[in-house]
Design a protein around this motif. Structure first.
Motif, PDB file in Angstrom:
ATOM      1  N   ILE A 148       7.864  -3.333   8.803  1.00  0.00           N
ATOM      2  CA  ILE A 148       8.467  -3.274   7.468  1.00  0.00           C
ATOM      3  C   ILE A 148       7.489  -3.757   6.406  1.00  0.00           C
ATOM      4  CG2 ILE A 148      10.341  -4.117   6.017  1.00  0.00           C
ATOM      5  CD1 ILE A 148      12.090  -4.230   8.429  1.00  0.00           C
ATOM      6  N   PHE A 149       6.961  -4.950   6.546  1.00  0.00           N
ATOM      7  CA  PHE A 149       6.171  -5.525   5.442  1.00  0.00           C
ATOM      8  C   PHE A 149       4.856  -4.767   5.268  1.00  0.00           C
ATOM      9  CE2 PHE A 149       8.473  -9.498   7.048  1.00  0.00           C
ATOM     10  CZ  PHE A 149       9.600  -9.168   6.329  1.00  0.00           C
ATOM     11  N   ILE A 150       4.030  -4.734   6.297  1.00  0.00           N
ATOM     12  CA  ILE A 150       2.704  -4.123   6.135  1.00  0.00           C
ATOM     13  C   ILE A 150       2.789  -2.652   5.703  1.00  0.00           C
ATOM     14  CG2 ILE A 150       0.571  -3.514   7.340  1.00  0.00           C
ATOM     15  CD1 ILE A 150       0.826  -6.076   8.914  1.00  0.00           C
ATOM     16  N   PRO A 151       3.664  -1.832   6.333  1.00  0.00           N
ATOM     17  CA  PRO A 151       3.682  -0.403   5.957  1.00  0.00           C
ATOM     18  C   PRO A 151       4.011  -0.150   4.491  1.00  0.00           C
ATOM     19  CG  PRO A 151       4.784  -0.711   8.048  1.00  0.00           C
ATOM     20  CD  PRO A 151       4.513  -2.071   7.507  1.00  0.00           C
ATOM     21  N   GLN A 152       4.526  -1.176   3.784  1.00  0.00           N
ATOM     22  CA  GLN A 152       4.805  -0.950   2.357  1.00  0.00           C
ATOM     23  C   GLN A 152       3.515  -0.608   1.608  1.00  0.00           C
ATOM     24  OE1 GLN A 152       7.855  -0.475   1.535  1.00  0.00           O
ATOM     25  NE2 GLN A 152       8.299  -1.056   3.658  1.00  0.00           N
ATOM     26  N   LEU A 153       2.375  -0.932   2.200  1.00  0.00           N
ATOM     27  CA  LEU A 153       1.090  -0.577   1.569  1.00  0.00           C
ATOM     28  C   LEU A 153       0.991   0.925   1.343  1.00  0.00           C
ATOM     29  CD1 LEU A 153      -1.191  -2.900   3.702  1.00  0.00           C
ATOM     30  CD2 LEU A 153      -0.610  -3.200   1.294  1.00  0.00           C
ATOM     31  N   LEU A 154       1.794   1.688   2.105  1.00  0.00           N
ATOM     32  CA  LEU A 154       1.691   3.148   1.988  1.00  0.00           C
ATOM     33  C   LEU A 154       2.139   3.640   0.625  1.00  0.00           C
ATOM     34  CD1 LEU A 154       2.941   4.105   5.530  1.00  0.00           C
ATOM     35  CD2 LEU A 154       0.661   4.473   4.615  1.00  0.00           C
ATOM     36  N   TRP A 155       2.756   2.762  -0.155  1.00  0.00           N
ATOM     37  CA  TRP A 155       3.112   3.176  -1.528  1.00  0.00           C
ATOM     38  C   TRP A 155       1.843   3.438  -2.315  1.00  0.00           C
ATOM     39  CZ3 TRP A 155       7.867   4.612  -2.579  1.00  0.00           C
ATOM     40  CH2 TRP A 155       8.930   4.044  -1.860  1.00  0.00           C
ATOM     41  N   ILE A 156       0.752   2.829  -1.909  1.00  0.00           N
ATOM     42  CA  ILE A 156      -0.499   2.964  -2.666  1.00  0.00           C
ATOM     43  C   ILE A 156      -1.194   4.263  -2.270  1.00  0.00           C
ATOM     44  CG2 ILE A 156      -2.716   1.882  -3.161  1.00  0.00           C
ATOM     45  CD1 ILE A 156      -1.318  -0.757  -2.042  1.00  0.00           C
ATOM     46  N   LYS A 157      -1.445   5.138  -3.240  1.00  0.00           N
ATOM     47  CA  LYS A 157      -2.007   6.448  -2.914  1.00  0.00           C
ATOM     48  C   LYS A 157      -3.392   6.302  -2.304  1.00  0.00           C
ATOM     49  CE  LYS A 157      -2.871  11.061  -4.506  1.00  0.00           C
ATOM     50  NZ  LYS A 157      -2.634  12.112  -5.486  1.00  0.00           N
ATOM     51  N   LYS A 158      -4.144   5.324  -2.811  1.00  0.00           N
ATOM     52  CA  LYS A 158      -5.505   5.133  -2.324  1.00  0.00           C
ATOM     53  C   LYS A 158      -5.483   4.989  -0.795  1.00  0.00           C
ATOM     54  CE  LYS A 158      -9.432   2.991  -4.603  1.00  0.00           C
ATOM     55  NZ  LYS A 158      -9.443   4.244  -5.419  1.00  0.00           N
ATOM     56  N   LEU A 159      -4.525   4.187  -0.306  1.00  0.00           N
ATOM     57  CA  LEU A 159      -4.483   3.959   1.134  1.00  0.00           C
ATOM     58  C   LEU A 159      -3.968   5.199   1.859  1.00  0.00           C
ATOM     59  CD1 LEU A 159      -3.142   0.299   1.209  1.00  0.00           C
ATOM     60  CD2 LEU A 159      -5.464   1.135   1.569  1.00  0.00           C
ATOM     61  N   ARG A 160      -3.015   5.895   1.208  1.00  0.00           N
ATOM     62  CA  ARG A 160      -2.466   7.089   1.848  1.00  0.00           C
ATOM     63  C   ARG A 160      -3.554   8.111   2.101  1.00  0.00           C
ATOM     64  NH1 ARG A 160       1.874   6.957  -1.675  1.00  0.00           N
ATOM     65  NH2 ARG A 160       1.190   8.834  -2.743  1.00  0.00           N
ATOM     66  N   THR A 161      -4.623   8.069   1.267  1.00  0.00           N
ATOM     67  CA  THR A 161      -5.660   9.102   1.400  1.00  0.00           C
ATOM     68  C   THR A 161      -6.897   8.574   2.119  1.00  0.00           C
ATOM     69  OG1 THR A 161      -6.429   8.428  -0.774  1.00  0.00           O
ATOM     70  CG2 THR A 161      -4.934  10.312  -0.685  1.00  0.00           C
ATOM     71  N   SER A 162      -6.879   7.294   2.500  1.00  0.00           N
ATOM     72  CA  SER A 162      -8.055   6.757   3.187  1.00  0.00           C
ATOM     73  C   SER A 162      -7.852   6.812   4.692  1.00  0.00           C
ATOM     74  CB  SER A 162      -8.285   5.303   2.754  1.00  0.00           C
ATOM     75  OG  SER A 162      -8.612   4.522   3.885  1.00  0.00           O
ATOM     76  N   PRO A 163      -8.612   7.651   5.379  1.00  0.00           N
ATOM     77  CA  PRO A 163      -8.425   7.791   6.828  1.00  0.00           C
ATOM     78  C   PRO A 163      -8.448   6.455   7.558  1.00  0.00           C
ATOM     79  CG  PRO A 163      -9.971   9.417   6.029  1.00  0.00           C
ATOM     80  CD  PRO A 163      -9.690   8.504   4.876  1.00  0.00           C
ATOM     81  N   LEU A 164      -9.439   5.621   7.226  1.00  0.00           N
ATOM     82  CA  LEU A 164      -9.561   4.351   7.949  1.00  0.00           C
ATOM     83  C   LEU A 164      -8.285   3.530   7.800  1.00  0.00           C
ATOM     84  CD1 LEU A 164     -11.257   2.440   9.593  1.00  0.00           C
ATOM     85  CD2 LEU A 164     -12.054   1.411   7.443  1.00  0.00           C
ATOM     86  N   ALA A 165      -7.843   3.359   6.535  1.00  0.00           N
ATOM     87  CA  ALA A 165      -6.640   2.560   6.284  1.00  0.00           C
ATOM     88  C   ALA A 165      -5.464   3.120   7.079  1.00  0.00           C
ATOM     89  CB  ALA A 165      -6.320   2.570   4.799  1.00  0.00           C
ATOM     90  N   LEU A 166      -5.316   4.452   7.028  1.00  0.00           N
ATOM     91  CA  LEU A 166      -4.179   5.049   7.735  1.00  0.00           C
ATOM     92  C   LEU A 166      -4.290   4.785   9.232  1.00  0.00           C
ATOM     93  CD1 LEU A 166      -3.656   8.433   5.914  1.00  0.00           C
ATOM     94  CD2 LEU A 166      -2.179   6.433   5.938  1.00  0.00           C
ATOM     95  N   PHE A 167      -5.515   4.910   9.735  1.00  0.00           N
ATOM     96  CA  PHE A 167      -5.718   4.687  11.169  1.00  0.00           C
ATOM     97  C   PHE A 167      -5.244   3.285  11.543  1.00  0.00           C
ATOM     98  CE2 PHE A 167      -8.270   3.557  14.878  1.00  0.00           C
ATOM     99  CZ  PHE A 167      -8.028   4.647  15.691  1.00  0.00           C
ATOM    100  N   LEU A 168      -5.689   2.303  10.792  1.00  0.00           N
ATOM    101  CA  LEU A 168      -5.311   0.912  11.096  1.00  0.00           C
ATOM    102  C   LEU A 168      -3.805   0.733  10.942  1.00  0.00           C
ATOM    103  CD1 LEU A 168      -8.273  -0.906   9.342  1.00  0.00           C
ATOM    104  CD2 LEU A 168      -7.957  -0.391  11.764  1.00  0.00           C
ATOM    105  N   LEU A 169      -3.243   1.227   9.847  1.00  0.00           N
ATOM    106  CA  LEU A 169      -1.806   1.088   9.625  1.00  0.00           C
ATOM    107  C   LEU A 169      -1.028   1.691  10.789  1.00  0.00           C
ATOM    108  CD1 LEU A 169      -1.314   1.724   5.836  1.00  0.00           C
ATOM    109  CD2 LEU A 169      -0.378  -0.152   7.171  1.00  0.00           C
ATOM    110  N   SER A 170      -1.493   2.871  11.235  1.00  0.00           N
ATOM    111  CA  SER A 170      -0.774   3.515  12.344  1.00  0.00           C
ATOM    112  C   SER A 170      -0.780   2.609  13.564  1.00  0.00           C
ATOM    113  CB  SER A 170      -1.441   4.849  12.681  1.00  0.00           C
ATOM    114  OG  SER A 170      -1.557   5.607  11.506  1.00  0.00           O
ATOM    115  N   GLY A 171      -1.944   1.983  13.819  1.00  0.00           N
ATOM    116  CA  GLY A 171      -2.004   1.062  14.949  1.00  0.00           C
ATOM    117  C   GLY A 171      -0.965  -0.033  14.805  1.00  0.00           C
ATOM    118  N   VAL A 172      -0.924  -0.633  13.621  1.00  0.00           N
ATOM    119  CA  VAL A 172       0.046  -1.708  13.372  1.00  0.00           C
ATOM    120  C   VAL A 172       1.462  -1.205  13.649  1.00  0.00           C
ATOM    121  CG1 VAL A 172       1.070  -3.111  11.558  1.00  0.00           C
ATOM    122  CG2 VAL A 172      -1.410  -2.906  11.731  1.00  0.00           C
ATOM    123  N   ILE A 173       1.763  -0.005  13.149  1.00  0.00           N
ATOM    124  CA  ILE A 173       3.131   0.517  13.297  1.00  0.00           C
ATOM    125  C   ILE A 173       3.451   0.742  14.774  1.00  0.00           C
ATOM    126  CG2 ILE A 173       4.566   2.534  12.880  1.00  0.00           C
ATOM    127  CD1 ILE A 173       3.156   2.677  10.099  1.00  0.00           C
TER     128      ILE A 173
END
Lengths: 457, 1054, 178
Positions: free
Chosen positions: A357-382
């Motif tokens: 719940i908390f960390i994935p809220q970062l996905l509101w930020i477009k910059k992160l939505r379009t950064s492969p690395l960030a998405l990769f890490l977020l996916s791991g967390v999820i």
């Protein structure tokens, strides 16, 4: 119906396929991965690791059959441990594939054309991993086939009121339909590979697999009808599967299980983790095989948005659970809530909330939505978070139920870990094989994305 | 792997068959070597110091062997094995973790027995009927019907006192122990030790032959060896002969021993048993000038004051009958009694008390002294000392208000003066002849056992002893530490030492000759119950290992022809019962289980009015309180897996003894449960794990005896710590000046109940055990139902099944007011239903297999004070509830558990695939799963022991209480055949009893047909106290509970 | 039909658009035993060559109905007729519990009949087909579009048909040997 093939060109949205491609170049680029490109050392390392882990799992399972499930941490009152947690986790991951290939197809989301193939592959392998657990977690695995309705000498039949029976049917149906769906999508591409490959062996193999597909207009017509109908069938199916899985718990009497919110939020959670896994696969694949033109920022963005949405549904599910725990006035539910927040398993629960719940809220930020690395890490967390969710539901609910005298603790053993990690290895190994042997992106559907594919009367 | 296992593994000493086995399993358990758990396990090893590699130990052994530094015999290996270093090293020989599952295997099912049981391979086939005619209880032996058990009356003794038994025998194999319902000392009930004795008899670790210096010898060889010394002693009138026996109540054996002493007038008969009644004896002498036995009639007692007496638990003479009488008076609708318990450590008796007052054992004397100054006994010198506890006044008033209908009872470990005081009080209150009776002592040789063994030791030291005969017992292990009996035997001052015993134990090891004793179920004999009634002990089976009884051995010593036990017992009683009708008399005695007119008649004795010489410790040093163990007694049951795994009633510990410390004291010393501590008492040290036990008085520590054995057998060896090391002849039960030091190590204790309160951590109270006080009950008889909301019967969407139309609908009612938490039902169930033993680390992670368990809950009277050292305790036996709407059934995918037309929740083992979903969905968690192969399928002895009417479950199968369906069907078949014979329908009535019900001395468990309004169970369920556990779930359980009602003194509300 | 040496005449086109137009004109010219091949599905192409009714949906419908009935009746027979047991006091015919499996069976049968129905109606698998004898046809699975007039077409005559196809300005024309 055919406008599903139209590329919706949208100002602020990145295209689903970079310009400058022809039918030929698309075909070459994708099929070359399979036909001409040599297997890199990286591939061998990756596959090797997966394979070793698979062997470790098989070893652990062998020992399990030798000694009995007592080598696991399962006990009374926690009769279900890692096995069921992993089962639910893998099944959940599997959902994204069918969702992308079926639901997005019906929703005419043409961008799914570039990712549905390996998403479906992922589904199959995930379901295969999931399928291991129900079979081996029973006390007498050699009798697991008793869960199928066959005329036995005992004259008795399965007990159809049990959610486990529903599981048997739901999961096996799901596996079958996904496999058919996947194979059907591959037929025209098999034909392409058949015609492209210069090695006679491959020609024969792919020729057989393509079953003599020759792209006749009549065939295409029936093909599309069947494909759409299958998508139409797979959609309720995929929703039903995790609903049924959630019944395993919702039908139970255990506080923390017996909840009507389970079906929707299990499905949402499944898609949530499924897309996380898709991204974890897509991001490296597009990098390694230079498919950025086919799997574009647009795909990453959309997947991220889906995760954000489903993530919020999951959060809502947690919220309702907690609210009902308090509002129902049921002393056992109330305690279950307290126990999750403050009990011996509080740390897993809080990490679950953080990861899901908390960390994935970062996905509101477009910059992160379009950064492969960030998405990769977020996916791991999820993915970790979703695994923890199942752990909380299965283990923590069981550990403290009605009679305080029968409360207990669950400690996984090394065998639990070996088998869990082993399935991840098996999943990887299968993915690596898939990348080498089959077109990871649906060639014929990519062709339809080109403007040249459009005809006017 | 949970990091506990090594803790158990550690202690393991390895005698050769064991070693072989570990080696074997080491290969099998190769995988355990990898994985990180090992490192984790390291840090729970109690003692890591003194760890040495095998080489150095070998060196050590050789050295010892060479210059005779070590113990003299070749067996010094085992000797040496006692040392922690050796155990450690031996254990290390096998890879860490190798013992992980080995160990669970070994404790569970007592290892796959190899060497020992080979001797018996194939024996299972044959029937070993005794040679002499023994008389069946119900019908003549000639009409043995295969498949139909027979019942024989016999008895077993504990501390000399006989428990009268009926033993179920299947084609010559005893399989189940029941109480003799026609015997006044039993009335059908038993205690755990009697129940478990069947396992003791079949124990493959029992001594199986005559041994000498580690070699098997023939019986004849023994005769030859003894012949010389005995003839030599003839000349000296046996001046060099000493016979050491445990407490003996057997008239025949006593007669034999006296006969022996006639032949050797200078020989001496010493008596020693670690759990003896010296204080009782001395107390009686102090009060009456003569040894008398005190007997109580609790059925007539309105007020009972117990000064540290645990008279409602196994081991207390007459406890079975006392429980029955006490329970009869706990019916709130009748004339309820009131129990005050002043005790120094929490016991089940204290748990049943209406008022429980924790008090250090050493303060009880002072308290008694002060009481006596308020009671019409002649005032002791000094009058009231110090201030009186607040409850003393009302207690005294209550006693005075119930003259001739009260009892003051004192615990065996209280000093003689307190016993004398009790005699005086009972006399002054006119209880004698009403509720208290005095008879001749049951002990055939009532002497002070501490003195007796002290004399023996001094005789040995002064070289007076040439031949020491030890008839049973294990003094080398359990004699007072200050006597150092083991050394006395070792140092060779006694030329010839002979030991007769069931096991080759610590003592046998130090004697040149060991004779394998016949178990009481294998041999003829007789013994007196607590009231003096004699039971003739009939063998149920010819000795498995051709052992000899003490009786036979003594006869042999006294040079008589090699007479059989049968001849001896019969001959003795022929002397007693002169007359022509002896045959009838003999037959009747065997058949009924007791000998007529042997019950001791009450004798009139008067307290000599002299001062008892009060003296009590006034120091405030920490007190050590030593008690017999609740499950393995003094250590004689160490090798009994059932008893080892039986949860101790107050803390549910299995497989270990612990240092019991009260919560407040624990906080003060910053000691938590599972901390290892070193106890030191005048220089003597022992290290053991702590259990924080609510109810232990502050500044006092309780340890129990019987653990830390070095040669108990494969089950009992090296479990727990040896509390005898702190026990001196001067202070056998409690001593002051104990020092406690934390070693910093942690230890894993296997408690089968993780959480012992009905209050959840979020401040909610779950009404699992529903209780109130008597006045409240009279005001509101339906309180139990009101404490939980139960849906109206028939509240269901479905058409209910027509159970009412069946002939039978089985149900059970459990009266929580009667239940005294004695654990009997658990062992009875284990024996009846072939339930496996799983071993310590399996228990530690919650995999124990008991079909019926007793939940113990602690409740703190007032939240504000949180008087944590004196909580109220409740017992709740929990078998399968046999829910009519069973949640477990609905979720089974293969229909392996479903409902019978008579309302039984059947479990079909053959169909079970082991998903464990049923257990998850069982709100009562009464289902048990075979996570590993828990059953021992190898050992022949256990094959003989098992109940042939109950299937033996294997790995991967769920199991649970069946309401003893095998018994139900047996009775139904009988009823049907009878119906056919009589030509009218005959139904099964209340004669049908489940195993737990039959063994329950309190009669708290009632089972029967709830379709029959006249059945006892229907009547109980009709009572207002009746409620269903978790009834709000609408599972409609067939097992219901009668709520608990206590009867506190209104003046003691605060 | 009488055996022909020639299976048909095939014209190759560059673009989907060209193929669609050509197919339209060929069909209008009265040829109705024709077929078109493309590397991806092209909207309306099938209609242009006179293919109008598609039986796949019917097959799927039947499959679904059969599956559903099988599912429910199986459960009913097994737990009510063949071996009824009292499970947790629930009635033998616990229809709500039977819904799930009925649903899954419906999907399973429908799905299977969709895929295999499609293959069967397409006459697949068919390892050999005359069109594969045309060397250039291999690019039909890549980026080329083909139109064929079968020799079995009543209006077919080798020269006429060939010149008619020439009129459609194909990239090339080739005879397909049978």
């Amino acid at each position: 119906m055919n406008d599903r093939y139209k590329t919706t060109v949208d100002a602020e949205q990145a295209p689903v396929i970079e310009p400058g491609y022809t039918f030929g170049t698309i075909t070459e680029k994708i099929s070359s991965i399979v036909l001409t490109r040599p297997a890199s050392n990286g591939w061998f390392v990756g596959f090797g690791v997966g394979f070793m882990l698979t062997m470790m799992m098989l070893y652990a399972i062998g020992y399990l059959f030798l000694k009995g499930i007592g080598i696991w941490g399962d006990t009374i009152p926690i009769g279900w441990g890692f096995a069921i947690v992993n089962f639910v986790w893998w099944i959940g991951i599997g959902h994204a594939g069918t969702l992308i290939s079926a639901i997005l197809l019906l929703l005419r989301q043409s961008w799914r054309n570039s990712i549905n193939r390996f998403a479906e592959a992922m589904t199959l392998f995930a379901v295969a991993c999931a399928g291991i657990f129900p079979a081996i977690h029973v006390g007498r695995p050699w009798l697991a086939y008793w869960l199928f309705p066959y005329p036995s000498t005992m004259g008795v039949w399965p007990q159809f009121r049990s959610p486990l029976m529903w599981d048997v049917f739901a999961v096996s149906t799901y596996a079958t339909i996904s496999a058919l769906f996947w194979f059907m999508g591959l037929i025209p591409d098999f034909a392409t590979l058949r015609d492209r490959s210069d090695k006679p062996v491959l020609r024969i193999v792919y020729g057989m697999l393509s079953m003599g597909w020759r792209g006749s207009a009549r065939h295409w017509h029936r093909y599309e009808t069947a494909y759409l109908l299958l998508a139409g069938l797979a959609t309720p199916l995929v929703l039903s599967v995790h609903t049924v899985v959630s019944f395993d718990f919702a039908i139970g009497i255990v506080p923390g299980w017996h909840t009507t919110i389970f079906p929707p939020y299990f499905v949402a959670g499944a898609i949530y983790s499924g897309f996380a896994m898709v991204l974890m696969l897509a991001i490296p694949i597009r990098k390694i095989y230079r498919l950025e033109d086919f799997i574009t920022e647009r795909h990453l963005q959309n997947s991220a948005k889906v995760m954000l949405a489903t993530g919020l549904i999951v959060a809502y599910g947690y919220g309702i659970e907690a609210f009902m725990g308090w509002y129902s006035g049921d002393r056992y539910d109330a305690f279950t809530l307290w126990n999750r927040l403050h009990g011996p398993y509080a740390i897993p629960y809080w990490s679950l909330l953080t990861c899901n719940i908390f960390i994935p809220q970062l996905l509101w930020i477009k910059k992160l939505r379009t950064s492969p690395l960030a998405l990769f890490l977020l996916s791991g967390v999820i993915l970790i978070g979703m695994w923890l969710e199942r752990f909380i539901i299965v283990v923590v609910s069981l550990s403290r139920d009605f009679l305080t005298s029968s409360w207990g603790m669950y400690y996984p053993t090394r065998w639990d870990w070996m088998i869990f990690i082993g399935t991840i290895g098996m999943f990887l190994a299968a993915m690596f094989l898939f990348l080498r042997l089959l077109p990871a992106i649906s060639i014929f559907e990519m062709r339809t994305l080109l403007p040249e594919a459009e005809v006017k009367e | 792997m949970q990091p506990t296992t090594q803790a158990v593994g550690k202690g393991k000493i390895s005698i050769s068959p064991d070693g072989a086995k570990e080696a074997r399993d080491e290969i099998m358990d190769e995988p355990h070597k990898l994985g990180s758990a090992d490192t984790k396990r390291e840090d729970v090893c109690p003692s890591k110091k003194g760890k040495l590699d095998l080489e150095s130990v070998r060196a050590q052994i050789e050295a010892a062997a060479d210059e005779k530094a070590g113990p003299e015999y070749w067996r010094s290996l085992e000797e040496l094995a006692g040392s922690p270093a050796f155990q450690e090293a031996l254990h290390r020989e096998f890879p860490k973790g190798a013992s992980e599952w080995v160990d669970s295997v070994s404790r569970r099912g007592f290892l796959k027995v190899m060497g020992a049981s080979m001797a018996l391979a194939g024996m299972t086939g044959c029937v070993r009927l005794p040679l002499e005619p023994i008389v069946p209880y119900v019908r003549q032996p000639e009409d043995v019907i295969p498949g139909r058990p027979q019942f024989y009356a016999t008895a077993m003794t504990l501390g000399g006192y006989a428990s009268p038994l009926l033993v179920e025998s299947h084609l010559g194999r005893p399989t189940k122990i029941e109480g003799n319902d026609q015997h006044p000392a039993s009335l059908g009930g038993t205690d755990i030790f009697a129940q478990a004795s069947i396992l003791g008899m079949y124990d493959p670790d029992r001594s199986q032959s005559v041994m000498s210096m580690g070699d098997q010898q023939s019986w004849q060889a023994l005769l030859n060896a003894l012949h010389g010394p005995l003839t030599a002693q003839k000349a000296l009138q046996g001046a060099g002969i000493r016979i050491l026996t445990p407490t003996i109540s057997s008239p025949t054996l006593a007669d034999q021993l006296r006969g022996f002493l006639k032949i050797y007038p200078q020989a001496k008969w010493h008596v020693y048993e670690p759990v003896n009644r010296d204080n009782v004896l001395e107390g009686a002498k102090l009060a009456f000038g003569q040894p008398v036995e005190t007997r109580y009639d609790f059925e007539k007692a309105d007020v009972i004051v117990s000064l540290d007496a645990d008279f409602l638990y196994a081991g207390f003479p007459g406890n079975v009958r006392y429980i029955r009488d006490f329970a009869k008076r706990r019916n709130p609708d009748g004339n309820m009694n009131r129990l005050y318990v002043i005790e120094s450590t929490p016991t089940t008796t204290g748990a049943k008390a209406d008022h429980r007052f924790p008090m250090r054992a050493s303060e009880v004397e002072k308290f008694a002294h002060n009481l006596s100054s308020h009671l019409p006994v002649n005032p002791p010198t000094g009058g009231v000392v110090g201030d009186n506890p607040g409850f003393a006044g009302p207690l005294v008033q209550d006693l005075l208000a119930h003259r001739a209908s009260s009892v003051v009872i004192v615990g065996d470990h209280q000093p003689p003066v307190v016993h004398a005081f009790a005699h005086a009080v009972n006399q002054a209150l006119g209880n004698i002849g009403k509720t208290v009776f005095y008879t001749d002592p049951v002990d055939a040789n009532p002497i002070n056992q501490a003195e007796s063994i002290r004399d023996l030791v001094s005789d040995v030291q002064t070289g007076k002893v040439d031949l020491l005969v030890i008839l049973g017992g294990n003094p080398a292990y359990d004699a007072p530490a200050d006597l150092d009996f083991a050394n006395v035997l070792k140092n060779g001052r006694v030329p010839l030492r002979v030991h007769l015993g069931l096991y080759q134990n610590e003592t046998a090891e130090l004697c040149q000759w060991h004779i394998n004793q016949a178990h009481e179920l294998e041999a003829w004999g007789d013994a007196r119950a607590y009231d003096g009634t004699v039971s003739v002990i009939q063998p149920l089976i010819a000795p498995l290992y051709n052992g000899k009884s003490a009786l036979e051995f003594v006869t042999l010593l006294s040079g008589q022809a090699d007479a059989t036990g049968y001849d001896l017992v019969r001959a003795y009683w022929q002397k007693q019962h002169t007359g022509t009708d002896f045959e009838a008399f003999w037959r009747k005695s065997l058949h009924g289980g007791w000998v007529e007119r042997t019950t001791y008649q009450p004798k009139s004795v008067a307290v000599k009015n002299d001062n008892f010489g009060w003296k009590w410790a006034t120091d405030t040093a920490i007190e050590l309180n030593i008690r017999r163990d609740p499950t393995i007694y003094d250590g004689q049951f160490s090798n009994n897996g059932w008893l080892q795994e039986l949860p101790k009633p107050m803390n549910k510990l299995t497989w270990d003894n612990a240092v019991l410390i009260g919560p407040m004291m624990g906080e003060r010393l910053q000691i938590k449960t599972c901390d290892m501590v070193e106890l030191e008492l005048n220089g003597r040290k022992v290290t053991g794990p702590v259990w924080i036990q609510p109810g232990v008085p502050d500044n006092s520590v309780t340890v129990t005896l019987g653990y830390g054995r070095t040669r108990a057998g494969r089950v009992g060896t090296a479990q727990g710590f040896n509390a005898y090391a702190l026990r001196t002849s001067a202070a056998p039960w409690f001593a002051s000046g104990l020092q406690i030091r934390k070693t910093g190590d942690r230890y894993v204790l296997a408690s089968t109940q993780g959480y012992q309160s009905m209050d959840t951590p979020n401040g909610d109270h779950r009404p699992l055990v529903r209780e109130t006080v008597l006045e409240e009950y009279h005001k509101d008889p339906d309180f139990a139902k009101e404490q939980g909301e139960e849906p109206a019967p028939g509240l269901t969407l479905y058409k209910p099944y027509p159970y009412k139309e069946e002939d039978y609908a089985w149900g059970m009612a459990i009266d929580l007011n009667s239940c005294v938490g004695c654990n009997n039902c658990m062992i009875a169930c284990q024996s009846e239903n072939n339930i496996a033993v799983v071993g310590k680390e399996q228990c530690a992670i919650g995999r124990h297999m008991h079909w019926i368990r007793i939940d113990t809950y602690y409740q703190y009277p007032d939240e504000a004070a949180r008087d944590r050292d004196n909580p109220k305790a409740f017992f709740q036996p929990v078998p399968c509830m046999q829910c009519e709407d069973a949640p477990c059934e609905v979720v089974c995918p293969v229909g392996a558990t479903n409902h019978s037309s008579e309302g039984l929740n059947d479990m079909v083992y053959n169909r079970c695939v082991g998903t464990r979903y049923c257990s998850n969905n069982c709100p009562y968690k009464v289902r048990r799963f075979n996570f590993l192969l828990f059953q021992d399928w190898v050992t022949p002895q256990y094959k003989m022991m098992r109940n042939p009417d109950v299937s033996v479950r294997s790995r991967g199968v769920m199991e649970k209480c069946t309401y003893c369906v095998q018994r139900i069907n047996e009775h139904k078949i009988d009823a049907e055949t009878a119906s056919v014979r009589e030509g009218k329908q005959i139904k099964v009535g209340d004669e049908l009893q489940t195993a737990c019900q039959q063994s329950c001395p309190a009669g708290a468990i009632i089972f029967g047909n709830i379709n029959d309004p006249e059945s006892r169970v229907s009547k109980l369920k009709a009572q207002s106290r009746n409620y269903s556990l978790l009834g709000e779930l609408n599972t409609r359980p067939r097992t219901t509970y009668l709520a608990e009602v206590s009867n506190p003194n209104p003046e003691l509300k605060a | 039909m009488k055996r022909e040496r020639i299976y048909g005449i095939m014209a190759e086109f560059d673009s989907a658009q060209a193929l669609v137009d050509a197919a339209k004109r060929t069909h209008e010219a009265g040829y109705n035993r024709i077929d078109a091949y493309s590397p991806f599905p092209i909207e309306g192409l099938a209609e242009e060559i006179g293919f109008h009714h598609d039986e796949v949906p019917l097959v799927v419908l039947i499959g679904g109905i059969v599956g559903g009935l099988t599912g429910y009746l199986m459960q009913y027979w097994m737990s009510v007729v063949s071996y009824p047991i009292n499970v947790g006091g629930k009635p033998a015919h616990s229809w709500p519990a039977f819904i799930v499996i009925t649903f899954e069976m419906t999907i399973l049968f429908a799905g299977i009949s969709a895929v295999f129905g499609m293959l069967a109606l397409n006459g697949l698998p068919m390892p050999y087909h005359p069109v594969f004898n045309v060397p250039r046809f291999s690019s039909a699975s890549k980026d080329r579009f083909f139109l064929i007039v079968f020799s079995s077409d009543p209006k077919y005559d080798p020269a006429g048909t060939r010149s008619f196809l020439q009129g459609l300005e194909p990239r090339s024309i080739s005879e397909v040997p049978s």
